[in-house]
Design an enzyme around this catalytic site. Sequence first.
Site, PDB file in Angstrom:
ATOM      1  N   ASP A 132       0.818  -1.208   0.000  1.00 22.92           N
ATOM      2  CA  ASP A 132       0.000   0.000   0.000  1.00 22.92           C
ATOM      3  C   ASP A 132       0.858   1.268   0.000  1.00 22.92           C
ATOM      4  O   ASP A 132       1.772   1.415   0.803  1.00 22.92           O
ATOM      5  CB  ASP A 132      -0.914   0.001   1.231  1.00 22.92           C
ATOM      6  CG  ASP A 132      -2.230   0.693   0.970  1.00 22.92           C
ATOM      7  OD1 ASP A 132      -2.206   1.895   0.699  1.00 22.92           O
ATOM      8  OD2 ASP A 132      -3.279   0.024   1.024  1.00 22.92           O
TER       9      ASP A 132
ATOM     10  N   SER B  65      -6.771   4.278  -1.509  1.00 25.74           N
ATOM     11  CA  SER B  65      -6.918   2.856  -1.191  1.00 25.74           C
ATOM     12  C   SER B  65      -8.325   2.346  -1.434  1.00 25.74           C
ATOM     13  O   SER B  65      -8.514   1.194  -1.835  1.00 25.74           O
ATOM     14  CB  SER B  65      -6.514   2.604   0.263  1.00 25.74           C
ATOM     15  OG  SER B  65      -5.153   2.902   0.455  1.00 25.74           O
TER      16      SER B  65
ATOM     17  N   ASP C 235      -4.472  14.580   2.611  1.00 23.07           N
ATOM     18  CA  ASP C 235      -4.689  14.426   1.175  1.00 23.07           C
ATOM     19  C   ASP C 235      -4.403  15.739   0.441  1.00 23.07           C
ATOM     20  O   ASP C 235      -4.636  15.841  -0.768  1.00 23.07           O
ATOM     21  CB  ASP C 235      -6.133  14.001   0.894  1.00 23.07           C
ATOM     22  CG  ASP C 235      -6.479  12.699   1.578  1.00 23.07           C
ATOM     23  OD1 ASP C 235      -5.616  11.804   1.611  1.00 23.07           O
ATOM     24  OD2 ASP C 235      -7.606  12.570   2.083  1.00 23.07           O
TER      25      ASP C 235
ATOM     26  N   ARG D 171     -16.417   9.410   0.878  1.00 17.67           N
ATOM     27  CA  ARG D 171     -15.760   8.134   1.179  1.00 17.67           C
ATOM     28  C   ARG D 171     -16.171   7.671   2.568  1.00 17.67           C
ATOM     29  O   ARG D 171     -16.233   8.458   3.509  1.00 17.67           O
ATOM     30  CB  ARG D 171     -14.254   8.293   1.069  1.00 17.67           C
ATOM     31  CG  ARG D 171     -13.471   7.056   1.455  1.00 17.67           C
ATOM     32  CD  ARG D 171     -12.026   7.174   1.050  1.00 17.67           C
ATOM     33  NE  ARG D 171     -11.168   6.304   1.833  1.00 17.67           N
ATOM     34  CZ  ARG D 171      -9.871   6.132   1.618  1.00 17.67           C
ATOM     35  NH1 ARG D 171      -9.283   6.785   0.646  1.00 17.67           N
ATOM     36  NH2 ARG D 171      -9.155   5.324   2.367  1.00 17.67           N
ATOM     37  N   GLY D 172     -16.401   6.378   2.715  1.00 18.47           N
ATOM     38  CA  GLY D 172     -17.050   5.875   3.904  1.00 18.47           C
ATOM     39  C   GLY D 172     -16.185   5.391   5.043  1.00 18.47           C
ATOM     40  O   GLY D 172     -16.619   5.388   6.198  1.00 18.47           O
TER      41      GLY D 172
ATOM     42  N   ARG E 219     -13.782   6.389   6.871  1.00 25.20           N
ATOM     43  CA  ARG E 219     -13.539   7.265   8.019  1.00 25.20           C
ATOM     44  C   ARG E 219     -14.789   8.062   8.408  1.00 25.20           C
ATOM     45  O   ARG E 219     -14.695   9.064   9.119  1.00 25.20           O
ATOM     46  CB  ARG E 219     -12.365   8.202   7.733  1.00 25.20           C
ATOM     47  CG  ARG E 219     -11.018   7.481   7.669  1.00 25.20           C
ATOM     48  CD  ARG E 219      -9.857   8.454   7.643  1.00 25.20           C
ATOM     49  NE  ARG E 219      -8.566   7.779   7.549  1.00 25.20           N
ATOM     50  CZ  ARG E 219      -7.874   7.303   8.574  1.00 25.20           C
ATOM     51  NH1 ARG E 219      -8.379   7.405   9.810  1.00 25.20           N
ATOM     52  NH2 ARG E 219      -6.700   6.721   8.398  1.00 25.20           N
TER      53      ARG E 219
ATOM     54  N   LYS F 288      -5.954  -1.557   7.162  1.00 26.95           N
ATOM     55  CA  LYS F 288      -6.336  -1.876   5.784  1.00 26.95           C
ATOM     56  C   LYS F 288      -7.178  -3.145   5.682  1.00 26.95           C
ATOM     57  O   LYS F 288      -7.393  -3.657   4.581  1.00 26.95           O
ATOM     58  CB  LYS F 288      -5.090  -2.018   4.902  1.00 26.95           C
ATOM     59  CG  LYS F 288      -4.256  -0.759   4.794  1.00 26.95           C
ATOM     60  CD  LYS F 288      -4.966   0.375   4.045  1.00 26.95           C
ATOM     61  CE  LYS F 288      -4.099   1.612   3.969  1.00 26.95           C
ATOM     62  NZ  LYS F 288      -4.741   2.698   3.189  1.00 26.95           N
TER      63      LYS F 288
ATOM     64  N   ASP G  50       1.685   3.507   2.980  1.00 24.79           N
ATOM     65  CA  ASP G  50       0.635   4.524   2.999  1.00 24.79           C
ATOM     66  C   ASP G  50       0.495   5.175   4.369  1.00 24.79           C
ATOM     67  O   ASP G  50       0.522   6.395   4.496  1.00 24.79           O
ATOM     68  CB  ASP G  50      -0.692   3.894   2.583  1.00 24.79           C
ATOM     69  CG  ASP G  50      -1.781   4.935   2.383  1.00 24.79           C
ATOM     70  OD1 ASP G  50      -1.478   5.996   1.802  1.00 24.79           O
ATOM     71  OD2 ASP G  50      -2.927   4.695   2.786  1.00 24.79           O
TER      72      ASP G  50
ATOM     73  N   HIS H 205       1.755   8.994   5.229  1.00 25.57           N
ATOM     74  CA  HIS H 205       0.862  10.090   5.618  1.00 25.57           C
ATOM     75  C   HIS H 205       1.407  10.907   6.791  1.00 25.57           C
ATOM     76  O   HIS H 205       0.912  12.011   7.039  1.00 25.57           O
ATOM     77  CB  HIS H 205      -0.518   9.548   5.984  1.00 25.57           C
ATOM     78  CG  HIS H 205      -1.396   9.285   4.799  1.00 25.57           C
ATOM     79  ND1 HIS H 205      -1.617  10.204   3.815  1.00 25.57           N
ATOM     80  CD2 HIS H 205      -2.112   8.174   4.445  1.00 25.57           C
ATOM     81  CE1 HIS H 205      -2.435   9.703   2.908  1.00 25.57           C
ATOM     82  NE2 HIS H 205      -2.744   8.463   3.265  1.00 25.57           N
TER      83      HIS H 205
ATOM     84  N   ASP I 240      -1.501  -0.026  -4.616  1.00 24.15           N
ATOM     85  CA  ASP I 240      -2.828   0.482  -4.979  1.00 24.15           C
ATOM     86  C   ASP I 240      -2.809   1.966  -5.336  1.00 24.15           C
ATOM     87  O   ASP I 240      -3.759   2.481  -5.921  1.00 24.15           O
ATOM     88  CB  ASP I 240      -3.807   0.241  -3.834  1.00 24.15           C
ATOM     89  CG  ASP I 240      -3.320   0.813  -2.509  1.00 24.15           C
ATOM     90  OD1 ASP I 240      -2.110   1.088  -2.370  1.00 24.15           O
ATOM     91  OD2 ASP I 240      -4.151   0.993  -1.600  1.00 24.15           O
ATOM     92  N   HIS I 241      -1.735   2.668  -4.974  1.00 30.45           N
ATOM     93  CA  HIS I 241      -1.544   4.083  -5.297  1.00 30.45           C
ATOM     94  C   HIS I 241      -0.178   4.482  -4.775  1.00 30.45           C
ATOM     95  O   HIS I 241       0.461   3.744  -4.023  1.00 30.45           O
ATOM     96  CB  HIS I 241      -2.634   4.969  -4.669  1.00 30.45           C
ATOM     97  CG  HIS I 241      -2.708   4.856  -3.174  1.00 30.45           C
ATOM     98  ND1 HIS I 241      -1.813   5.485  -2.335  1.00 30.45           N
ATOM     99  CD2 HIS I 241      -3.552   4.177  -2.357  1.00 30.45           C
ATOM    100  CE1 HIS I 241      -2.109   5.195  -1.083  1.00 30.45           C
ATOM    101  NE2 HIS I 241      -3.160   4.394  -1.062  1.00 30.45           N
TER     102      HIS I 241
ATOM    103  N   HIS J  54      -1.250  11.358  -1.072  1.00 27.51           N
ATOM    104  CA  HIS J  54      -1.015  10.393  -2.129  1.00 27.51           C
ATOM    105  C   HIS J  54      -0.438  11.108  -3.353  1.00 27.51           C
ATOM    106  O   HIS J  54      -0.280  12.326  -3.365  1.00 27.51           O
ATOM    107  CB  HIS J  54      -2.331   9.714  -2.519  1.00 27.51           C
ATOM    108  CG  HIS J  54      -2.923   8.891  -1.429  1.00 27.51           C
ATOM    109  ND1 HIS J  54      -4.174   8.308  -1.527  1.00 27.51           N
ATOM    110  CD2 HIS J  54      -2.469   8.550  -0.199  1.00 27.51           C
ATOM    111  CE1 HIS J  54      -4.450   7.637  -0.425  1.00 27.51           C
ATOM    112  NE2 HIS J  54      -3.431   7.772   0.404  1.00 27.51           N
TER     113      HIS J  54
END
Length: 552
Positions: free
Chosen positions: A23, A74, A166, A282-283, A285, A357, A425, A429, A466-467, A496
């Site tokens: 990740d 992600s 982000d 986005r769910g 969080r 994750k 990831d 961050h 994944d990114h 990201h």
Amino acid sequence: MDYALERKTFLKNRNMVLNIVLDGIGITDLTEGNAFRVAHTPVLDWLKKESHYREIFAHGTHVGLPSDDDMGNSEVGHNTLGAGNIYPQGAKLVNIAIEKNEISKNKNWIKAIKQVENHSSKLHFIGLLSDGNVHSHIDHLKYLILEAAKKKITDIFIHALLDGRDTDPHSSLKFLDDLDFFFQEVRQKYGVLPKIASFGGRMILVMDRYEADWQMVEKGWQIMVEGRGNKCLDALEKVKEIKKANPELSDQYLPPFIVKDQAGKPLATIDDDDSVVFFNFRGDRAIEMCQAFENETLPQIKKSKHPKVFFMSLLEYDADRKIPKNFLINPPKINGVMGEYLTRNQVSLFALSETQKFGHVTYFWNGNRANKFDEKLEDYLEIKSDNVPFDERPWMKSAELTDEAIKLIKSKKYQYGRLNFPNGDMVGHTGDFHAARMAVEAVDKALGRLLTAIKEAGGVAVILADHGNCEEMYLTDSKKKLKTNSQGKPLPKNSHTTNQVPLYLYDPLYNQEYSWREMDDPGLSNIAATTLELLNFVPPNNYRTSLLQWNF
């Protein structure tokens, strides 16, 4: 829907296939701040030379986001990996709904407005102030405010979660200033003045996920609902004051404050008969805060009151558990995901990660479904994450995760498995370059152990990210020149990237059976078909093509 897959012998003598997600590890030519490049990674270096290696797309339109300027993340990455196709995601779904003017006609929006009108109550918006397009976008908030102002809703309040994860880690002032200007425009046009009622960093308030730290949710409840916490007269001025005193503090960790009136009382707490909109799309969080509003008693947090409000979100966050009950836009309809095809064809599988994750290799990989497709054929295993700052434990649970994965492989029970190493990831961050380097090294060490077990089991591993994230730990300008602070030190980057990601195909028994297919835009959406072929199944016709060209 017909889930029967045609069996075909693409490979002989392979006993299992694993998808391994590294990740947050992308590819860039940048050298400074590139934790992936400077890390000691003998295993990944060997894989790049000795296995099949290529780079693929994991951002923007390649994963269903509005444009190729949008960073991958992600959630959409794992959706795309499991779906074998590209579906409109998050921000794009909202943009489509706005373009078609669907939100103002939605029954839940109408109900929320009517509740405020009938009770002369308040309309609250909770969400992330950001233009990162990962969890939210400030333009969506502005649109909702305008729709409410058109209806002459006078008491509109925003409970702002500050990003810096982000986005640029010090962008909160830009967003707060932008909102302040926007509020004045709304006032001039509609005679309505929206106001910020509370604010705080996203990693302090509300935005926990996978029940890793319910205290974040409890703190959010105290601030927004109970009006308990530090107070200030103005959000913008308070953030300026905090930044002046501590210039290095990232927005995501800014302390929370309640905005007060001249009498010293909270400007607007969330009370009975109010309407509340969570505007993140986005769910992962957002789910826990939804549960706090929709469950009067919630063992994980303490409440001194539970107001009866009309609560809804921008999108539905969990279709299986119906969280939340009310929402404005339906999530993408992702049917026929790889996991369902495999179980319908009697393939036993496992999904494994640590807490941070775990939902990605289960819920998101399965097309936003929390439940298993087949209880007998699927095992989902979670390694509990440590509740500490990730830059203090950059290795996270990579060793424990690997221990468990090796046990599962050696059991010979499974034909397929998927696992995620979150380190690149989660540590990326934090903005800590040295910790990110250690995170990559920990994953490399774990991967070496895992490859040994795969080889002994006669397996194949599809290893990818994944990114991107940890390959760019410093901010740069449009010419890729480092941004620095007043002391000349590089400014950390927490977000990201839009970089391509590595893909390694580890097949110890390889005997010239295949090569990479020539493609213009190889991406995450091609992984499901590739995996199915390695498992000796012909992929469904609606899947994006496999990355492999077979030599028979």
